[in-house]
Scaffold this motif. Sequence first.
Motif, PDB file in Angstrom:
ATOM      1  N   ASP A  69      -1.019  -0.842  -7.948  1.00  0.00           N
ATOM      2  CA  ASP A  69       0.164  -0.510  -8.743  1.00  0.00           C
ATOM      3  C   ASP A  69       1.371  -0.205  -7.868  1.00  0.00           C
ATOM      4  O   ASP A  69       2.486  -0.646  -8.150  1.00  0.00           O
ATOM      5  CB  ASP A  69      -0.117   0.674  -9.662  1.00  0.00           C
ATOM      6  N   ARG A  70       1.156   0.540  -6.797  1.00  0.00           N
ATOM      7  CA  ARG A  70       2.276   0.901  -5.918  1.00  0.00           C
ATOM      8  C   ARG A  70       2.826  -0.323  -5.188  1.00  0.00           C
ATOM      9  O   ARG A  70       4.041  -0.491  -5.073  1.00  0.00           O
ATOM     10  CB  ARG A  70       1.812   1.958  -4.920  1.00  0.00           C
ATOM     11  N   ILE A  71       1.939  -1.195  -4.706  1.00  0.00           N
ATOM     12  CA  ILE A  71       2.386  -2.406  -4.012  1.00  0.00           C
ATOM     13  C   ILE A  71       3.157  -3.301  -4.980  1.00  0.00           C
ATOM     14  O   ILE A  71       4.218  -3.824  -4.650  1.00  0.00           O
ATOM     15  CB  ILE A  71       1.188  -3.161  -3.400  1.00  0.00           C
ATOM     16  N   TYR A  72       2.627  -3.462  -6.187  1.00  0.00           N
ATOM     17  CA  TYR A  72       3.304  -4.295  -7.170  1.00  0.00           C
ATOM     18  C   TYR A  72       4.676  -3.725  -7.527  1.00  0.00           C
ATOM     19  O   TYR A  72       5.652  -4.464  -7.611  1.00  0.00           O
ATOM     20  CB  TYR A  72       2.451  -4.457  -8.432  1.00  0.00           C
ATOM     21  N   THR A  73       4.741  -2.407  -7.717  1.00  0.00           N
ATOM     22  CA  THR A  73       6.012  -1.764  -8.061  1.00  0.00           C
ATOM     23  C   THR A  73       7.047  -1.994  -6.965  1.00  0.00           C
ATOM     24  O   THR A  73       8.201  -2.329  -7.251  1.00  0.00           O
ATOM     25  CB  THR A  73       5.801  -0.255  -8.296  1.00  0.00           C
ATOM     26  N   LYS A  74       6.647  -1.849  -5.710  1.00  0.00           N
ATOM     27  CA  LYS A  74       7.576  -2.080  -4.595  1.00  0.00           C
ATOM     28  C   LYS A  74       8.003  -3.550  -4.540  1.00  0.00           C
ATOM     29  O   LYS A  74       9.157  -3.861  -4.223  1.00  0.00           O
ATOM     30  CB  LYS A  74       6.939  -1.664  -3.263  1.00  0.00           C
ATOM     31  N   THR A  75       7.080  -4.458  -4.848  1.00  0.00           N
ATOM     32  CA  THR A  75       7.415  -5.884  -4.864  1.00  0.00           C
ATOM     33  C   THR A  75       8.433  -6.179  -5.954  1.00  0.00           C
ATOM     34  O   THR A  75       9.408  -6.908  -5.733  1.00  0.00           O
ATOM     35  CB  THR A  75       6.143  -6.734  -5.077  1.00  0.00           C
ATOM     36  N   ILE A  76       8.232  -5.588  -7.126  1.00  0.00           N
ATOM     37  CA  ILE A  76       9.184  -5.763  -8.235  1.00  0.00           C
ATOM     38  C   ILE A  76      10.560  -5.244  -7.839  1.00  0.00           C
ATOM     39  O   ILE A  76      11.578  -5.892  -8.085  1.00  0.00           O
ATOM     40  CB  ILE A  76       8.682  -5.037  -9.507  1.00  0.00           C
ATOM     41  N   GLU A  77      10.595  -4.059  -7.220  1.00  0.00           N
ATOM     42  CA  GLU A  77      11.877  -3.499  -6.781  1.00  0.00           C
ATOM     43  C   GLU A  77      12.569  -4.439  -5.798  1.00  0.00           C
ATOM     44  O   GLU A  77      13.777  -4.658  -5.883  1.00  0.00           O
ATOM     45  CB  GLU A  77      11.654  -2.126  -6.152  1.00  0.00           C
ATOM     46  N   GLY A  78      11.797  -5.018  -4.877  1.00  0.00           N
ATOM     47  CA  GLY A  78      12.367  -5.963  -3.913  1.00  0.00           C
ATOM     48  C   GLY A  78      12.902  -7.219  -4.579  1.00  0.00           C
ATOM     49  O   GLY A  78      13.972  -7.714  -4.217  1.00  0.00           O
ATOM     50  N   LEU A  79      12.159  -7.741  -5.555  1.00  0.00           N
ATOM     51  CA  LEU A  79      12.627  -8.931  -6.276  1.00  0.00           C
ATOM     52  C   LEU A  79      13.908  -8.641  -7.047  1.00  0.00           C
ATOM     53  O   LEU A  79      14.826  -9.463  -7.081  1.00  0.00           O
ATOM     54  CB  LEU A  79      11.534  -9.432  -7.232  1.00  0.00           C
TER      55      LEU A  79
END
Length: 115
Positions: A69-79
Amino acid sequence: MDKIVEKIVGLGIPGLILLVAINVSGYAGAAAITSSLAILGGPAGMLGGIGILGFSVYVSMAISKYSFDRIYTKTIEGLKEKGETKESINIKIDKYPISRSLKLKLKDLLENTHG
């Protein structure tokens, strides 16, 4: 066979990836390993397959350390910082060759991600 599986389990996630690729290849022995690595590597061939397995070590370590969840959330923020919208990210998720349940989880996380 049990000894082989025991050795693959010792390799962790890359071993599982290779085991699945070997199972899907339809070959046996060295031909199964060779063709599986070539399939994993795509245009880069066997060396690319070895690289993919090596890269999967780092991905699995990151997931175990930080949680999906944390990795995905950071990826979304980057996108989003790069100008992606929730709609464009949803379209990408729909195109990914992943299970329906994972797509639903990703979309749920996307809806609940602020920013």
